[in-house]
Design a protein around this motif. Structure first.
Motif, PDB file in Angstrom:
ATOM      1  N   ARG A  32     -29.366 145.477  18.421  1.00  0.00           N
ATOM      2  CA  ARG A  32     -28.072 144.791  18.530  1.00  0.00           C
ATOM      3  C   ARG A  32     -28.252 143.396  19.125  1.00  0.00           C
ATOM      4  O   ARG A  32     -27.694 142.420  18.634  1.00  0.00           O
ATOM      5  CB  ARG A  32     -27.108 145.598  19.401  1.00  0.00           C
ATOM      6  N   VAL A  33     -29.036 143.315  20.202  1.00  0.00           N
ATOM      7  CA  VAL A  33     -29.273 142.011  20.834  1.00  0.00           C
ATOM      8  C   VAL A  33     -29.966 141.075  19.844  1.00  0.00           C
ATOM      9  O   VAL A  33     -29.624 139.895  19.725  1.00  0.00           O
ATOM     10  CB  VAL A  33     -30.133 142.167  22.109  1.00  0.00           C
ATOM     11  N   TYR A  34     -30.944 141.618  19.120  1.00  0.00           N
ATOM     12  CA  TYR A  34     -31.675 140.819  18.141  1.00  0.00           C
ATOM     13  C   TYR A  34     -30.715 140.279  17.082  1.00  0.00           C
ATOM     14  O   TYR A  34     -30.765 139.105  16.729  1.00  0.00           O
ATOM     15  CB  TYR A  34     -32.742 141.697  17.486  1.00  0.00           C
ATOM     16  N   PRO A  39     -29.707 134.575  14.659  1.00  0.00           N
ATOM     17  CA  PRO A  39     -29.197 133.354  14.008  1.00  0.00           C
ATOM     18  C   PRO A  39     -29.193 132.150  14.951  1.00  0.00           C
ATOM     19  O   PRO A  39     -29.487 131.031  14.510  1.00  0.00           O
ATOM     20  CB  PRO A  39     -27.769 133.716  13.605  1.00  0.00           C
ATOM     21  N   VAL A  40     -28.885 132.402  16.234  1.00  0.00           N
ATOM     22  CA  VAL A  40     -28.867 131.296  17.195  1.00  0.00           C
ATOM     23  C   VAL A  40     -30.271 130.726  17.373  1.00  0.00           C
ATOM     24  O   VAL A  40     -30.477 129.507  17.405  1.00  0.00           O
ATOM     25  CB  VAL A  40     -28.302 131.767  18.552  1.00  0.00           C
ATOM     26  N   ILE A  41     -31.252 131.617  17.478  1.00  0.00           N
ATOM     27  CA  ILE A  41     -32.632 131.176  17.673  1.00  0.00           C
ATOM     28  C   ILE A  41     -33.098 130.367  16.466  1.00  0.00           C
ATOM     29  O   ILE A  41     -33.688 129.289  16.597  1.00  0.00           O
ATOM     30  CB  ILE A  41     -33.564 132.393  17.899  1.00  0.00           C
ATOM     31  N   ASP A  42     -32.812 130.875  15.258  1.00  0.00           N
ATOM     32  CA  ASP A  42     -33.215 130.157  14.049  1.00  0.00           C
ATOM     33  C   ASP A  42     -32.591 128.772  14.013  1.00  0.00           C
ATOM     34  O   ASP A  42     -33.250 127.785  13.685  1.00  0.00           O
ATOM     35  CB  ASP A  42     -32.806 130.951  12.806  1.00  0.00           C
ATOM     36  N   GLN A  43     -31.286 128.706  14.347  1.00  0.00           N
ATOM     37  CA  GLN A  43     -30.590 127.431  14.328  1.00  0.00           C
ATOM     38  C   GLN A  43     -31.204 126.466  15.338  1.00  0.00           C
ATOM     39  O   GLN A  43     -31.375 125.288  15.053  1.00  0.00           O
ATOM     40  CB  GLN A  43     -29.099 127.657  14.621  1.00  0.00           C
ATOM     41  N   GLN A  44     -31.571 127.000  16.517  1.00  0.00           N
ATOM     42  CA  GLN A  44     -32.208 126.165  17.542  1.00  0.00           C
ATOM     43  C   GLN A  44     -33.475 125.532  17.012  1.00  0.00           C
ATOM     44  O   GLN A  44     -33.743 124.360  17.248  1.00  0.00           O
ATOM     45  CB  GLN A  44     -32.590 127.018  18.769  1.00  0.00           C
ATOM     46  N   ALA A  48     -34.094 121.601  16.504  1.00  0.00           N
ATOM     47  CA  ALA A  48     -35.164 120.917  17.231  1.00  0.00           C
ATOM     48  C   ALA A  48     -35.991 120.071  16.276  1.00  0.00           C
ATOM     49  O   ALA A  48     -36.321 118.913  16.564  1.00  0.00           O
ATOM     50  CB  ALA A  48     -36.040 121.937  17.954  1.00  0.00           C
ATOM     51  N   VAL A  49     -36.344 120.640  15.114  1.00  0.00           N
ATOM     52  CA  VAL A  49     -37.129 119.897  14.129  1.00  0.00           C
ATOM     53  C   VAL A  49     -36.335 118.703  13.622  1.00  0.00           C
ATOM     54  O   VAL A  49     -36.838 117.572  13.576  1.00  0.00           O
ATOM     55  CB  VAL A  49     -37.535 120.816  12.956  1.00  0.00           C
ATOM     56  N   ASN A  50     -35.066 118.931  13.261  1.00  0.00           N
ATOM     57  CA  ASN A  50     -34.253 117.839  12.712  1.00  0.00           C
ATOM     58  C   ASN A  50     -34.062 116.707  13.711  1.00  0.00           C
ATOM     59  O   ASN A  50     -34.088 115.533  13.343  1.00  0.00           O
ATOM     60  CB  ASN A  50     -32.894 118.365  12.267  1.00  0.00           C
ATOM     61  N   GLN A  51     -33.876 117.083  14.996  1.00  0.00           N
ATOM     62  CA  GLN A  51     -33.711 116.052  16.019  1.00  0.00           C
ATOM     63  C   GLN A  51     -34.946 115.187  16.134  1.00  0.00           C
ATOM     64  O   GLN A  51     -34.859 113.963  16.209  1.00  0.00           O
ATOM     65  CB  GLN A  51     -33.446 116.707  17.368  1.00  0.00           C
TER      66      GLN A  51
ATOM     67  N   ALA B  92     -32.575 131.844  22.660  1.00  0.00           N
ATOM     68  CA  ALA B  92     -31.399 131.418  21.915  1.00  0.00           C
ATOM     69  C   ALA B  92     -30.602 130.371  22.675  1.00  0.00           C
ATOM     70  O   ALA B  92     -30.133 129.399  22.080  1.00  0.00           O
ATOM     71  CB  ALA B  92     -30.506 132.628  21.605  1.00  0.00           C
ATOM     72  N   TYR B  93     -30.450 130.544  24.005  1.00  0.00           N
ATOM     73  CA  TYR B  93     -29.510 129.688  24.724  1.00  0.00           C
ATOM     74  C   TYR B  93     -30.168 128.729  25.707  1.00  0.00           C
ATOM     75  O   TYR B  93     -29.524 127.816  26.187  1.00  0.00           O
ATOM     76  CB  TYR B  93     -28.463 130.557  25.434  1.00  0.00           C
ATOM     77  N   GLN B  94     -31.437 128.935  26.039  1.00  0.00           N
ATOM     78  CA  GLN B  94     -32.147 128.017  26.948  1.00  0.00           C
ATOM     79  C   GLN B  94     -33.527 127.700  26.378  1.00  0.00           C
ATOM     80  O   GLN B  94     -34.542 127.954  27.030  1.00  0.00           O
ATOM     81  CB  GLN B  94     -32.291 128.645  28.345  1.00  0.00           C
ATOM     82  N   PRO B  95     -33.592 127.142  25.157  1.00  0.00           N
ATOM     83  CA  PRO B  95     -34.899 126.985  24.512  1.00  0.00           C
ATOM     84  C   PRO B  95     -35.878 126.111  25.303  1.00  0.00           C
ATOM     85  O   PRO B  95     -37.074 126.381  25.306  1.00  0.00           O
ATOM     86  CB  PRO B  95     -34.565 126.362  23.160  1.00  0.00           C
TER      87      PRO B  95
END
Lengths: 195, 206
Positions: A32-34, A39-44, A48-51, B92-95
Motif C-alpha cells: 500500500r505504501v509503495y 508515482p511521487v518518487i518517479d515524478q521526483q 530532477a532530470v528536467n531541472q 518521495a517527499y524529501q529526495p
C-alpha cells in the motif's frame, strides 16, 4: 519471555503460523505504501532530470532523449531546436563526477551542472561552485582545457584531479556526439557519398 | 505487584540517563556517519525515531502472540517493514535528504537501539509504556545526532542549517577536519566526557 502467554503460543503450529501472518501483514502494508509513494518518487526523478537539463540549456521548453541517459535534444515552445545536452561521468578523485553539459546550435557550451559527486569536502567538492562552472560557458569543446594543460580554464586549487576530470569529461563527451549536436546542414550528408 | 518505576521515567530516562548514544554508546555507526550537518543529523534522528517508536508499539501489541523461540525474526520483520516505509516516504517527499543519508536509511534495520528496545523493553511492557520508552530513546538519539550535526556543520562550514552564522573569513577556511570521520570521533569523545562529568556530579549529590 512474557509471563502471560498461553500454552498454544509456544506450540510448533503457531510458531510457523505466526511468522506467516507477520510476513503477510508486512507485505500488504508495504504494498500500500509503495502504491502511494511510487508515482511521487518517479515524478521526483523526472523533475530532477528536467531541472538539471533546463539549467544547462537556457530558453528550452522541453527535451527529447536521444541516447538514454547520455544525450538529449532541447526544443523551445515552437518546437525549434535550441541545442543539446550531453551527460558525462568522468572519474574524479573519489568516484564518478556526473556532469550535464549544454551545447547551443553554434557549438558553444551554454552551461554545465554537476549532478552527483563524491569528492573531498573543501577540495574537489568545490567543483560545484559557480565560478568554476561558469568558466565553461560560451566556449567551444576544443577550448575546454585547464590552463596547466594548455587551455584557459582555471583549476580548483589543490583539486587538479577533479578539475581535470570535469574539463576533459565534458570536452570528450561533447566531441563524441559532435556530429549529432549541431543540426544537419545541407550538403553535410553528401560528404560520405564518395567513399 | 512491586513498586513500578514511574511511567514518566520510561520517557525521561532515554533523554539523558540512558541516552542511547552518549551513555549506552550504541547506534554509533549512523551517529558518526550522518552528522556532517545539522539537517542530516536531525533527519537521520527523526527517521530512526519513527522506526523506533512504531516498532516498539507494534512489538508491544503483538507480544502475547510471539513465540519466545522465534521472537527475533518477527521483530526484524516488523522493524524492516517500518524502515522500508520511511525509505519510500523520504524518497518521495524529501529526495535531497534521502540522497545525503543514502545507505544509512536502510541500515536503520540493524540499528541496535531499535532491536535492543524491542527485545529489552517492548516485549515485556504494555503499549503505552513502550510508546513512552520509544519516544524517550528516540528523543535522546535525535538530540545527540542533532547537536553533533550542529557543531560539526558550524565548525566545518561556518553555517547552521545552511544559514551563515560566522564571519565570511571563517567560512572561507573553516575547520574542515570536523567534517571527516576523525572529527566525528573527536566530537563524540568530548560530548561523552561532558556528559560523564555531569552525571558523575549528580551521583555525588545523590
Amino acid at each position: 519471555m512474557s509471563a502471560s502467554q498461553s500454552a498454544w503460543v509456544q506450540g510448533r503450529v503457531w510458531m510457523v503460523l505466526s511468522l506467516v501472518i507477520v510476513c503477510i501483514a508486512a507485505a500488504v502494508g508495504l504494498a500500500r505504501v509503495y502504491g502511494v509513494t511510487k508515482p511521487v518518487i518517479d515524478q521526483q526523478k523526472i523533475d530532477a532530470v528536467n531541472q538539471a537539463l533546463a539549467a544547462v540549456l537556457p530558453g528550452t521548453d522541453h527535451f527529447e532523449e536521444q541516447v538514454p541517459g547520455e544525450l538529449w535534444y532541447g526544443f523551445d515552445a515552437q518546437d525549434v531546436r535550441t541545442g543539446a545536452v550531453v551527460r558525462v561521468a568522468p572519474r574524479g578523485y573519489a568516484g564518478p563526477v556526473e556532469t550535464l553539459a549544454g551545447v547551443g546550435l553554434d557549438g558553444l557550451v551554454t552551461g554545465i551542472v554537476i549532478t552527483s559527486l563524491k569528492e573531498t569536502p573543501g577540495l574537489g567538492l568545490k567543483a560545484t561552485q559557480a565560478w568554476f562552472r561558469d568558466q565553461f560557458r560560451g566556449k567551444p569543446a576544443a577550448e575546454l582545457k585547464l590552463d596547466k594543460d594548455g587551455g584557459t580554464l582555471d583549476a580548483i586549487s589543490a583539486a587538479t584531479i577533479t578539475s581535470r576530470a570535469v574539463t576533459n569529461g565534458v570536452r570528450e563527451g561533447i566531441e563524441k556526439y559532435l556530429d549529432r549536436l549541431l543540426p544537419a546542414q545541407p550538403g553535410m550528408s553528401d560528404t560520405t557519398g564518395d567513399e | 505487584m512491586n513498586k513500578k518505576p514511574s511511567r514518566l521515567s520510561y520517557f525521561t530516562s532515554g533523554i539523558v540517563v540512558e541516552n542511547p548514544v552518549l551513555i549506552l554508546m550504541i547506534g554509533l555507526c549512523p551517529t558518526l556517519a550522518t552528522t556532517v550537518s545539522a539537517r542530516d543529523g536531525f533527519g537521520m534522528g527523526l527517521a530512526a525515531s519513527f522506526v523506533l517508536i512504531a516498532s516498539n508499539v507494534v512489538v508491544s501489541l503483538v507480544r502475547r502472540f510471539v513465540p519466545n523461540s522465534i521472537r527475533i525474526p518477527i521483530f526484524i520483520i516488523i522493524i524492516s517493514t517500518f524502515v522500508t516505509i520511511i525509505d519510500y516516504v523520504l524518497q518521495a517527499y524529501q529526495p535531497s535528504l534521502y540522497k545525503v543519508l543514502g545507505v544509512f536509511v536502510p541500515l536503520i534495520v540493524v540499528n541496535c537501539i531499535i532491536l535492543g528496545r524491542a527485545e529489552a523493553f517492548a516485549y515485556h511492557h504494555g503499549v503505552w509504556d513502550s510508546f513512552l520508552d520509544g519516544l524517550g530513546k528516540a528523543l535522546g538519539f535525535t538530540l545527540a545526532l542533532g547537536v553533533m550535526g550542529i557543531i560539526r556543520e558550524l565548525l566545518s562550514a561556518g553555517t547552521v542549517f545552511g544559514f551563515a552564522v560566522t564571519p565570511a573569513g571563517f567560512r572561507e577556511s573553516p575547520v574542515l577536519f570536523m567534517i571527516f570521520a576523525p572529527g566525528a570521533f573527536l566530537l563524540i569523545g568530548i560530548l561523552k566526557s561532558i556528559v560523564n562529568r555531569l552525571t558523575a556530579k549528580k551521583e555525588e549529590k545523590a
